[in-house]
Write a protein that holds these residues in place. Sequence first.
Motif, PDB file in Angstrom:
ATOM      1  N   LEU A   1      35.132   7.864   1.896  1.00  0.00           N
ATOM      2  CA  LEU A   1      36.483   7.896   2.465  1.00  0.00           C
ATOM      3  C   LEU A   1      36.785   6.597   3.195  1.00  0.00           C
ATOM      4  CD1 LEU A   1      39.108   9.333   3.178  1.00  0.00           C
ATOM      5  CD2 LEU A   1      37.928  10.402   5.111  1.00  0.00           C
ATOM      6  N   THR A   2      35.841   6.102   3.966  1.00  0.00           N
ATOM      7  CA  THR A   2      36.031   4.843   4.696  1.00  0.00           C
ATOM      8  C   THR A   2      36.315   3.691   3.746  1.00  0.00           C
ATOM      9  OG1 THR A   2      34.547   5.603   6.459  1.00  0.00           O
ATOM     10  CG2 THR A   2      34.957   3.228   6.303  1.00  0.00           C
ATOM     11  N   LEU A   3      35.555   3.617   2.652  1.00  0.00           N
ATOM     12  CA  LEU A   3      35.766   2.543   1.681  1.00  0.00           C
ATOM     13  C   LEU A   3      37.156   2.645   1.049  1.00  0.00           C
ATOM     14  CD1 LEU A   3      34.712   0.138   0.092  1.00  0.00           C
ATOM     15  CD2 LEU A   3      33.660   1.742  -1.533  1.00  0.00           C
ATOM     16  N   GLY A   4      37.573   3.857   0.708  1.00  0.00           N
ATOM     17  CA  GLY A   4      38.897   4.041   0.119  1.00  0.00           C
ATOM     18  C   GLY A   4      40.012   3.621   1.064  1.00  0.00           C
ATOM     19  N   VAL A   5      39.885   3.987   2.345  1.00  0.00           N
ATOM     20  CA  VAL A   5      40.898   3.614   3.342  1.00  0.00           C
ATOM     21  C   VAL A   5      40.931   2.097   3.538  1.00  0.00           C
ATOM     22  CG1 VAL A   5      41.561   3.817   5.768  1.00  0.00           C
ATOM     23  CG2 VAL A   5      40.812   5.847   4.517  1.00  0.00           C
ATOM     24  N   LEU A   6      39.752   1.473   3.566  1.00  0.00           N
ATOM     25  CA  LEU A   6      39.696   0.019   3.757  1.00  0.00           C
ATOM     26  C   LEU A   6      40.341  -0.735   2.601  1.00  0.00           C
ATOM     27  CD1 LEU A   6      36.092  -0.516   5.187  1.00  0.00           C
ATOM     28  CD2 LEU A   6      38.271  -0.851   6.377  1.00  0.00           C
ATOM     29  N   MET A   7      40.268  -0.191   1.394  1.00  0.00           N
ATOM     30  CA  MET A   7      40.873  -0.845   0.230  1.00  0.00           C
ATOM     31  C   MET A   7      42.395  -0.915   0.349  1.00  0.00           C
ATOM     32  SD  MET A   7      38.437   0.827  -2.718  1.00  0.00           S
ATOM     33  CE  MET A   7      39.303   0.146  -4.136  1.00  0.00           C
ATOM     34  N   ILE A   8      42.968  -0.065   1.177  1.00  0.00           N
ATOM     35  CA  ILE A   8      44.408  -0.107   1.442  1.00  0.00           C
ATOM     36  C   ILE A   8      44.700  -0.885   2.720  1.00  0.00           C
ATOM     37  CG2 ILE A   8      46.472   1.288   1.878  1.00  0.00           C
ATOM     38  CD1 ILE A   8      45.350   1.466  -0.956  1.00  0.00           C
ATOM     39  N   ALA A   9      43.839  -0.713   3.731  1.00  0.00           N
ATOM     40  CA  ALA A   9      44.105  -1.300   5.047  1.00  0.00           C
ATOM     41  C   ALA A   9      43.952  -2.819   5.061  1.00  0.00           C
ATOM     42  CB  ALA A   9      43.172  -0.674   6.081  1.00  0.00           C
ATOM     43  N   VAL A  10      42.985  -3.365   4.329  1.00  0.00           N
ATOM     44  CA  VAL A  10      42.768  -4.819   4.360  1.00  0.00           C
ATOM     45  C   VAL A  10      43.959  -5.576   3.756  1.00  0.00           C
ATOM     46  CG1 VAL A  10      41.325  -6.711   3.524  1.00  0.00           C
ATOM     47  CG2 VAL A  10      40.260  -4.662   4.483  1.00  0.00           C
ATOM     48  N   PRO A  11      44.477  -5.183   2.570  1.00  0.00           N
ATOM     49  CA  PRO A  11      45.696  -5.853   2.083  1.00  0.00           C
ATOM     50  C   PRO A  11      46.879  -5.704   3.039  1.00  0.00           C
ATOM     51  CG  PRO A  11      44.659  -4.613   0.317  1.00  0.00           C
ATOM     52  CD  PRO A  11      43.953  -4.238   1.575  1.00  0.00           C
ATOM     53  N   LEU A  12      46.935  -4.545   3.734  1.00  0.00           N
ATOM     54  CA  LEU A  12      48.026  -4.342   4.688  1.00  0.00           C
ATOM     55  C   LEU A  12      47.923  -5.318   5.853  1.00  0.00           C
ATOM     56  CD1 LEU A  12      50.431  -2.873   5.923  1.00  0.00           C
ATOM     57  CD2 LEU A  12      48.850  -1.111   6.754  1.00  0.00           C
TER      58      LEU A  12
END
Length: 471
Positions: A350-361
């Motif tokens: 879950l953390t990896l999935g969230v980071l894949m959205i948060a870093v581009p943001l």
Amino acid sequence: MAEEALSASHQEKGEPAEAPPEQIRKAVAGAAMGNCIEWYDFGVFGFMPAILGQVFFNASSTSEGALATFAVLAITFIVRPFGSFVFGPLGDKIGRQKVLALTIILMSGSTFIIGLLPSYATIGPAAAVLLILLRTIQGFSAGGEYGGAATFIAEYAPARRRGFWGSWLEFGTLVGFAMGAGFVTIFTVVLGDEAMREWGWRLPFLIAGPLGIVGLYLRNKLEDTPLFQEIEKKNQVEKSPLKALLKKHWTSILHLIGIVVMLNVADYIVITYLETYLKDVVGFSGHAPLLIILATIALMLVLIVPIGMLSDRIGRKPILIASCASFLVLPIPAFSLMGAAADDQNGWQLTLGVLMIAVPLVLILAVLAATLPAMFPTQERYGGFSIGYSVSTAAFGGTASYVIGSLVNSTGDTLWPAYYLMGSAAIAAIPILLLPETAGVSLRRIVSSRIIRRRKPEPATPGGASELPAS
């Protein structure tokens, strides 16, 4: 010695010296505080939508309550552009500081009063009407807040460090959201779900009152921006800023809307919808989704200022292009990973999935406040930024949670957030590619906002970047 040399360089060019560092820090703090309060409100709404739906709409289930709350957010965003058409041109006419003092009063005051409202159980449907009315006031005032705050910081910041100082505005955004979400979490853990539904939900809203007082104090201590004072002294303030803006700079407004589509969709998915999505849609149980999102926001806080500083060295466009490209390719893998993580209750996935959205943001958040003000000249900057940003936010940001939630519920396809993100990135790609590089460009040199035209670079400034007109 370095500051004296830079001041001398400006004077040789016939430009006023930069504002003292202490004055710049106060300007950034005062501007960022309003954005902090705005997103504090979103954090509160985003992390207890089901409770608010039950309190004000008498919703029979958590999903129905969440949708009702998201609908309130979407409805009140409709008035945001109207606020931008009022406050933006007004800020170009009477000054940035006066308008920003007014918007922070309206925003914090309306959020505070929500905490005093009677519930549906007490006054029936009138509770929902009062909530919508206060959210409408909040949305109207927010129409002049972000554009004014970004303009205020950009016009105070030295050209060579506009990325650094501008990134603190979005730092305030993340701090505000984290505070709102954090207070909801703390009160929920301490008081329990039943007490939160009965009366505890009021406490996070009431905290907005003291925050607003602090923000108003900071803003009232500030002078207006050096650039606005210059055009005021030279009698160059537009008598009709809105008319001039729509006549001369409508293409820049359209480009700005396109860029902000991607920001808003990503921002509102992560900030107001993701926790509900993880718990109610894909079935992740417990407090793990909330804690992981808060930890991700903490990481974004660590990254945002260094990325802003990096943009002063390599430019805004490379960072914007990297963000856009990431949102074109990563959302489906990211949300697929979140769904798989829910099946196994796997926090690391879950953390990896969230980071894949948060870093581009965080990439686009870090450079936004330095990039968009440079699309307009000083006479129409507040209005141009506010109108374009608010129209885009109303159409695509405020509605994102409700639209995506409805699509997921009606189709059963849990990847709709990914499709929505990818579509927004496709829209933003064109204006990002057309945007001229303005890192290191003095805002005093911004004379035209027709982005599709390019001019021959001028000699480099002491900061190392060419001073190009944004045309």
